[in-house]
Scaffold this motif. Structure first.
Motif, short mmCIF file in Angstrom:
data_model
loop_
_atom_site.label_atom_id
_atom_site.label_comp_id
_atom_site.label_asym_id
_atom_site.label_seq_id
_atom_site.Cartn_x
_atom_site.Cartn_y
_atom_site.Cartn_z
N PRO A 158 0.81 -1.24 0.00
CA PRO A 158 0.00 0.00 0.00
C PRO A 158 0.83 1.27 0.00
N ARG A 159 2.02 1.25 0.63
CA ARG A 159 2.82 2.47 0.68
C ARG A 159 3.32 2.88 -0.71
N ALA A 160 3.33 1.95 -1.67
CA ALA A 160 3.76 2.29 -3.03
C ALA A 160 2.75 3.20 -3.73
N PHE A 161 1.53 3.33 -3.18
CA PHE A 161 0.50 4.19 -3.77
C PHE A 161 0.56 5.61 -3.19
N ARG A 162 1.48 5.84 -2.23
CA ARG A 162 1.53 7.13 -1.54
C ARG A 162 2.52 8.06 -2.23
N GLY A 163 2.26 9.39 -2.11
CA GLY A 163 3.20 10.39 -2.63
C GLY A 163 2.74 11.03 -3.93
N GLU A 164 3.48 12.08 -4.32
CA GLU A 164 3.13 12.78 -5.56
C GLU A 164 3.47 11.95 -6.78
N ASN A 165 4.55 11.21 -6.71
CA ASN A 165 4.95 10.32 -7.81
C ASN A 165 4.97 8.88 -7.29
N PRO A 166 3.80 8.28 -7.12
CA PRO A 166 3.76 6.94 -6.50
C PRO A 166 4.34 5.88 -7.44
N GLU A 167 4.87 4.82 -6.81
CA GLU A 167 5.40 3.70 -7.59
C GLU A 167 4.29 2.87 -8.23
N ALA A 168 3.10 2.90 -7.64
CA ALA A 168 1.97 2.13 -8.19
C ALA A 168 0.74 3.01 -8.21
N THR A 169 -0.16 2.73 -9.14
CA THR A 169 -1.42 3.49 -9.24
C THR A 169 -2.59 2.52 -9.26
N MET A 170 -3.75 3.06 -8.94
CA MET A 170 -4.95 2.24 -8.94
C MET A 170 -5.41 1.96 -10.36
N ASP A 171 -6.00 0.78 -10.59
CA ASP A 171 -6.42 0.35 -11.92
C ASP A 171 -7.88 0.75 -12.18
N LEU A 172 -8.29 0.55 -13.44
CA LEU A 172 -9.67 0.80 -13.87
C LEU A 172 -10.13 2.20 -13.47
N PHE A 173 -9.43 3.20 -14.02
CA PHE A 173 -9.76 4.61 -13.79
C PHE A 173 -9.70 4.99 -12.32
N GLY A 174 -8.75 4.41 -11.62
CA GLY A 174 -8.54 4.78 -10.23
C GLY A 174 -9.58 4.24 -9.27
N THR A 175 -10.22 3.13 -9.61
CA THR A 175 -11.27 2.58 -8.75
C THR A 175 -10.87 1.28 -8.04
N VAL A 176 -9.84 0.60 -8.53
CA VAL A 176 -9.46 -0.70 -7.98
C VAL A 176 -7.98 -0.65 -7.57
N ALA A 177 -7.70 -1.04 -6.33
CA ALA A 177 -6.33 -1.08 -5.82
C ALA A 177 -5.90 -2.53 -5.67
N VAL A 178 -4.84 -2.92 -6.38
CA VAL A 178 -4.32 -4.28 -6.31
C VAL A 178 -3.02 -4.24 -5.53
N THR A 179 -3.01 -4.76 -4.31
CA THR A 179 -1.84 -4.71 -3.44
C THR A 179 -1.48 -6.11 -2.96
N ASN A 180 -0.34 -6.18 -2.26
CA ASN A 180 0.06 -7.48 -1.72
C ASN A 180 -0.72 -7.85 -0.46
N ARG A 181 -1.65 -7.00 -0.04
CA ARG A 181 -2.54 -7.32 1.06
C ARG A 181 -3.94 -7.71 0.58
N GLY A 182 -4.13 -7.64 -0.73
CA GLY A 182 -5.42 -7.99 -1.29
C GLY A 182 -5.86 -6.99 -2.34
N VAL A 183 -7.05 -7.19 -2.85
CA VAL A 183 -7.61 -6.32 -3.89
C VAL A 183 -8.78 -5.55 -3.28
#
Length: 422
Positions: A158-183
Motif C-alpha cells: 500500500p505504501r507504493a501508492f503514496r506520494g506525488e509520484n507513486p510507484e503504483a497506481t490504482m487500476d480501472l480509472f482509479g477505482t481498484v487497488a491491487v496490493t500485496n494485502r489484497g484487492v
C-alpha cells in the motif's frame, strides 16, 4: 388317458431361506444388514465407554462459548466475542463462497481450454495441452501455496501508492487497488435504500437481508420474464408469417431500463477505496488468501473440465460438423449451436464429480490462512474446546450436505438437457 391337476402347494420351510433361490438373495441381504448394524452399534458403544472412562460426554454446549478468535475474510458481522456457533456459520459461508466462485470460474476456463485444445491452430492447441498437463499433474495444495506466494511477492505494498509520484497506481480509472494485502474494489451503496430485514434476532445465526437487493432481483426477474414473452411472440410471428420481427432493441430496453430506473430511485452509487494511513479503507476488500485459493482451485479443476469437454466434443459424429458447414454455418456457430448442445449429455455427469472435488479441496484453505468451515470448526474451535469427535462429525455432515446439494442441482440440470429417446 391323462388327467391334468394343479401341483400340490409347497409349504414354507426354514431351510428354503438358504437352498431356495427365491429367498436366498433376501436372506443374504438381511444377514449383511444385521452384521453392519451390529458393527456400528459396537463402534458407538465402544466410543461412549471410552469417553466415559475419560470423564467426557458427547455434547454441543461448547457452541455457546465465546470463540475468542478473529476471522479476517467474512460476509457477515463478526467479532471475537461471538460464539463458536457464529464462527462456524461464518466459516460455512466462506466455504460456500469459494465453492460457488470456483465452480463458475473453472467451468468458464475449462470449456474455453477444452475447445481450444481441438483448434486447428498448432500453437494454440499445444499451449492448451501444456496448461492441462501442467496443472493436473501437480497437487492442488502446491498451486494454492504458489498462488499465494506470487500475490504476496509480486504485487506492490500500500505504501507504493503514496506520494506525488507513486510507484503504483490504482487500476480501472482509479477505482481498484491491487496490493500485496489484497484487492480493494468499489462497493455498492444506496443513499435512499429500503433498509435491511434482520433475521434470527441476536442469535448466532443472525443475518440481514437487503431489501434493495430483493427489489433489484424482483425487477430483474420481471425483465427476464418480459424478454421471454417478447421472444415467444417473435417466434409465433415467424411461424405464421415467415418473417421474424426485430426485437433486439426491445429486449435490451427491457433488460436495462427497469433496473436503471430502480437503481436511480434507490440512489445507487459506488463507494471507492481510499488510501488512509498505512492501508486502504472503504470499498470491498478481497484478501490474498481468498484470491489465491479461488485462482488455484479454479485453474486446477479447469484442467480436468477441459479434458471432459474435449472428450464430449469428440464423442459427437464428425458428420454433424460437416452437415452444419454444408448449411453455411460458421465454425463458431457450429460449435455453439450444434456440437456443444449434443456434447452436454456426455460432459455434465463427469463434471459433477469435479464440482464435488473442488468443494472438498477448498478444505485446504487453512494452508493460506483462509478461514473456511475447516479452519473455524475443524481448526481453532476444535483445538480450543477439545471436542474433536463432535467437530469432525459436524464437518463430515456439512460437506456431505453440500456435496449432495450440488449433485441434486446438477442431476436436475442433466435431466433437462439430456436427449429424450422415443
Amino acid at each position: 388317458m391323462t388327467t391334468l391337476t394343479d401341483p400340490p402347494k409347497e409349504h414354507f420351510r426354514l431351510s428354503m431361506l438358504l437352498y431356495d433361490t427365491r429367498y436366498r438373495s433376501a436372506t443374504i441381504q438381511v444377514i449383511a444388514m444385521i452384521g453392519f448394524m451390529l458393527l456400528a452399534a459396537w463402534i458407538i458403544n465402544n466410543t461412549i465407554q471410552n469417553l466415559e472412562t475419560l470423564g467426557r460426554t458427547v455434547g454441543f454446549d461448547f457452541f455457546a462459548e465465546p470463540a475468542s478468535y478473529d476471522i479476517n475474510q467474512r460476509l457477515l458481522e463478526y467479532d471475537s466475542r461471538d460464539t463458536h456457533l457464529r464462527a462456524a456459520f461464518i466459516g460455512l459461508l466462506n466455504t460456500l463462497v469459494v465453492a460457488v466462485l470456483g465452480c463458475i470460474t473453472a467451468t468458464i476456463i475449462g470449456v474455453m481450454v477444452g475447445v481450444l485444445r481441438l483448434s486447428n491452430n498448432w500453437l494454440i492447441a499445444r499451449i492448451m495441452t501444456v496448461y492441462v498437463e501442467m496443472f493436473r499433474n501437480v497437487p492442488v495444495l502446491l498451486w494454492i501455496v504458489f498462488a499465494m506466494a506470487i500475490l504476496i511477492e509480486s504485487l506492490p505494498a500500500p505504501r507504493a501508492f503514496r506520494g506525488e509520484n507513486p510507484e503504483a497506481t490504482m487500476d480501472l480509472f482509479g477505482t481498484v487497488a491491487v496490493t500485496n494485502r489484497g484487492v480493494y474494489i468499489p462497493e455498492f451503496l444506496f443513499s435512499r435504500g429500503l433498509g435491511d430485514i434482520h433475521l434470527f434476532g441476536t442469535s448466532s445465526l443472525r443475518f440481514d437481508v437487503s431489501l434493495d437487493l430483493i427489489a433489484f432481483l424482483i425487477v430483474f426477474g420481471g425483465s427476464i420474464f418480459a424478454m421471454r414473452k417478447v421472444s415467444a411472440w417473435a417466434n409465433s410471428t415467424q411461424e405464421k408469417t415467415g418473417d421474424r420481427p426485430a426485437i433486439w432493441h426491445i429486449q435490451l430496453g427491457l433488460l436495462f431500463v427497469p433496473s436503471a430506473i430502480l437503481l436511480g430511485v434507490l440512489g445507487f452509487h459506488l463507494g471507492y477505496p481510499e488510501l488512509k494511513g498505512f492501508n486502504f479503507s472503504g470499498g470491498t476488500h478481497l484478501r490474498n488468501s481468498l484470491i489465491a485459493l479461488w485462482l488455484a482451485l479454479s485453474l486446477y479443476t479447469a484442467a480436468f473440465i477441459a479434458e471432459i469437454v474435449r472428450a464430449g466434443i469428440l464423442a459427437i459424429s464428425k458428420g454433424q460438423t460437416e452437415a452444419a458447414s454444408a448449411l453455411g454455418l460458421r465454425p463458431g456457430r457450429t460449435m455453439r449451436l450444434v456440437i456443444l448442445p449434443q456434447a452436454l449429455r456426455v460432459i455434465i455427469p463427469p463434471m459433477i464429480s469435479n464440482y464435488l472435488n473442488l468443494t472438498k479441496n477448498s478444505s485446504l484453505a487453512i494452508a493460506v490462512g483462509y478461514m473456511d468451515i475447516t479452519g473455524t470448526l475443524g481448526g481453532i474451535t476444535m483445538n480450543q474446546t477439545g471436542r474433536e469427535l463432535e467437530c469432525v462429525l459436524l464437518l463430515m455432515l456439512v460437506y456431505l450436505s453440500i456435496s449432495l446439494s450440488i449433485s441434486a442441482v446438477m442431476n436436475w440440470y442433466n435431466n433437462r438437457v439430456k436427449l429424450v429417446e422415443r
